[in-house]
Every structure is written in C-alpha cells, then in structure tokens.
Design an enzyme around this catalytic site. Structure first.
Site, PDB file in Angstrom:
ATOM      1  N   SER A 149       0.822  -1.214   0.000  1.00 14.46           N
ATOM      2  CA  SER A 149       0.000   0.000   0.000  1.00 14.46           C
ATOM      3  C   SER A 149       0.852   1.259   0.000  1.00 14.46           C
ATOM      4  CB  SER A 149      -0.914   0.016   1.236  1.00 14.46           C
ATOM      5  OG  SER A 149      -0.131   0.024   2.423  1.00 14.46           O
ATOM      6  N   ASN A 222      -4.131   6.410  -1.018  1.00  7.24           N
ATOM      7  CA  ASN A 222      -3.359   6.824   0.155  1.00  7.24           C
ATOM      8  C   ASN A 222      -2.657   8.168  -0.047  1.00  7.24           C
ATOM      9  OD1 ASN A 222      -4.057   4.710   1.836  1.00  7.24           O
ATOM     10  ND2 ASN A 222      -2.378   3.415   1.148  1.00  7.24           N
TER      11      ASN A 222
END
Length: 318
Positions: A149, A222
């Site tokens: 991520s 993100n």
C-alpha cells in the site's frame, strides 16, 4: 466542494461500470503469498471467481488460520446468497474452498502460477528477497504483483532482471477484500502494457473495479487520504475540535462513510505512522514535506500501544 446532487448522478455511472467488469482473463492459476487477512481475502475472491489458487505462508498454522478467515467470510457470503437454504450455503463454501490449496513451498506454488500476488508485511528487504525467489521459480510469462500500500513497486523490483521487471506490477487491494471493490493497478516505467492490460482483465474478472496509476508514493487513494488524515490529527493537536466532532463534520458535511479518526483506528495507527514517517524521510518528491511531518499525538498513541480497533483503543476506545 462536491454537491450531493452531483454525487448522486455519479453513483449510477460507477455501478454501471462495475457491472460490466466481467472481462475474460487468460490467468487461471494464482499464487497468493501471505495467509493473513489481506492474502486470504485475495485468495478467497480469486477462488470464488473460478481461479485455482495456492495460498502460501511460512507455517501450516498460519495457513490454517488463513483458511479459517476464508471459511468465516464465505459463510457470511453464503447466507446472503442462499438465505433459506443451509445445504446450498455449505456447498458454496466447500466449492470455493476446494479451489484453494495450502502450501509452505514458495517455489512450487510460484512454479505453476500465471499470476503471483505478494501480500506480506510492509518490509522492503523482505519483499525484495521474496520477489528474487519468485522470479527464479515462476514461469517466464507469469505476472508478478505486490499488494503493497505504500512501498514503491520499482524499488521492490530492484533486484530483478530487466525481463522480470517488465512483468512486475502492483495490485493494491483494499481491506476487507471481499467487500471492497477497488484495486489499484500500479504500473512502473518498465512494465509492459500487455502486462497492465492482463492485470486489468484479471481484476475485472474477479468482480473488482481497477484504477490504473503510476508508481508514485501512496498511488491514488493513500496519496490523497493521508494528507487529509494528518491534517485532521493536527486540528486535534491545535484543540480546534474533538475527534468525535471532526468525524461528525466530515461524515455529514462531506458525505464520507467514516470520519478520519474512525478510519485511523480501523487501519491501525502504527500503519499510518509507518507510512507517513517513511514518506517524510525518503518518499520520492515527499521527503521533508510538512504534510507528512511527525505528529506528537500520533507518536504518543503508538508508543502507548493504542493502535486502534485491533488493540481496543486508539483515538477511541472499543
């Protein structure tokens, strides 16, 4: 600022796109490295869409735990699909689990896979070592993918040959995988377009919606979400408002399903800190950026072990 009416108009289009996502993928066998909640979730979804899956971890105990995650999740799915038929529920769970093999042999699992997805811990050295082994074992035409991520795909692929780098991408699934529709398909400068196209077809074929992006820190979600999250923490540090009032404001004023502090607690404060600290220290184009400067409040909570839902306490108590 988004208007509710514009959001309402956008929803049917998004649903329509998702509903046409049943693309044909040439990938049949998938190896998933890591039997935690992310890895088992990826394995479950792939198996539910007729792929033969091998779930790999370092111990049989970890694999059985991953199988338990899948069985529990599939049980919930089955109850929704067949609410009045217990036998059909059992058949469904058994059928999907029957397509999942468990293995501690990384090389054997990778050796027969058309797609290998790594879902191990966020440790760059570990991932580099894993992919070096995968590159040696997987077929030449296999796609290698990381579910990271926050770590750059190109950096993970650094030890690989030029040929392997052309077949290396990111496939960032979101937790919980069975419920979350989005998968970020991350292409490096070296990745072949056909590899990206094949990955997109695989994502659509398992009922997910792909979003293709460059290999940049945080990818799409993100990269946008963490500055927002950190600014919420700084509002708290400046005593502008309480966590509950900030969460309420963002849910009712911006239409977010969760407020920033609820989201932090769900993701894990240690995870938030790990990503933000890494970007501030050495993120490409982000190093030293005040958006990602250390937060005294976040550091304090992590030091105390108040990591969110998983520990029973973070910004809130559970």
């Amino acid at each position: 600022m988004f208007r509710p009416s514009s959001l309402a108009r956008a929803v049917p289009r998004a649903r329509a796109f998702a509903s046409t996502a049943a693309a044909q993928s040439a990938i049949r066998r998938v190896a998933v490295i890591g039997g935690g909640q992310m890895g088992s979730g990826i394995a479950q979804v792939a198996a539910a869409h007729k792929h033969d899956v091998t779930l790999v971890d370092v111990s049989q105990e970890a694999l059985e735990r991953g199988k338990g995650y899948m069985a529990k999740s599939l049980g919930r799915v089955a109850k929704k699909k067949f609410p009045e038929d217990a036998q059909a529920q059992s058949r469904f769970v058994e059928e999907v689990l029957g397509r999942v093999s468990l293995s501690t042999d990384l090389k054997a699992a990778a050796g027969s896979a058309g797609l290998v997805i790594e879902a191990a811990v966020e440790n760059i050295k570990l991932k580099q070592e894993l992919f070096a082994g995968l590159a040696a074992a997987a077929p030449e035409d296999a796609i290698l993918a990381s579910n990271t991520s926050s770590l750059p795909i190109a950096r993970i692929a650094a030890p690989l040959s030029a040929e392997r780098k052309r077949r290396m991408i990111g496939l960032h699934f979101f937790n919980p995988v069975p419920q979350m529709k989005l998968v970020e398909v991350v292409r490096t400068d070296e990745a072949e377009q056909q590899v990206v196209d094949d990955a997109v077809a695989f994502v659509k074929g398992i009922g997910k919606v792909p979003a293709v992006c460059k290999d940049t820190p945080g990818f799409i979600v993100n990269r946008l979400l963490l500055p927002y999250t950190m600014e919420a923490v700084r509002l708290l540090e400046r005593d502008v408002a309480s966590p509950r009032d900030i969460d309420t404001a963002m849910k009712l004023g911006a239409g977010y399903p969760m407020g920033p502090f609820e989201l932090c607690d769900y993701v894990g404060l240690d995870t938030i800190k790990f990503i933000v600290d890494g970007w501030h220290k050495e993120g490409q184009g982000l190093a030293g950026d005040k958006l990602f400067a250390p937060s005294a409040k976040l550091d304090e909570l992590v030091k105390k072990g108040h990591l969110g839902v998983k520990t029973g306490r973070g910004f809130y108590e559970y």
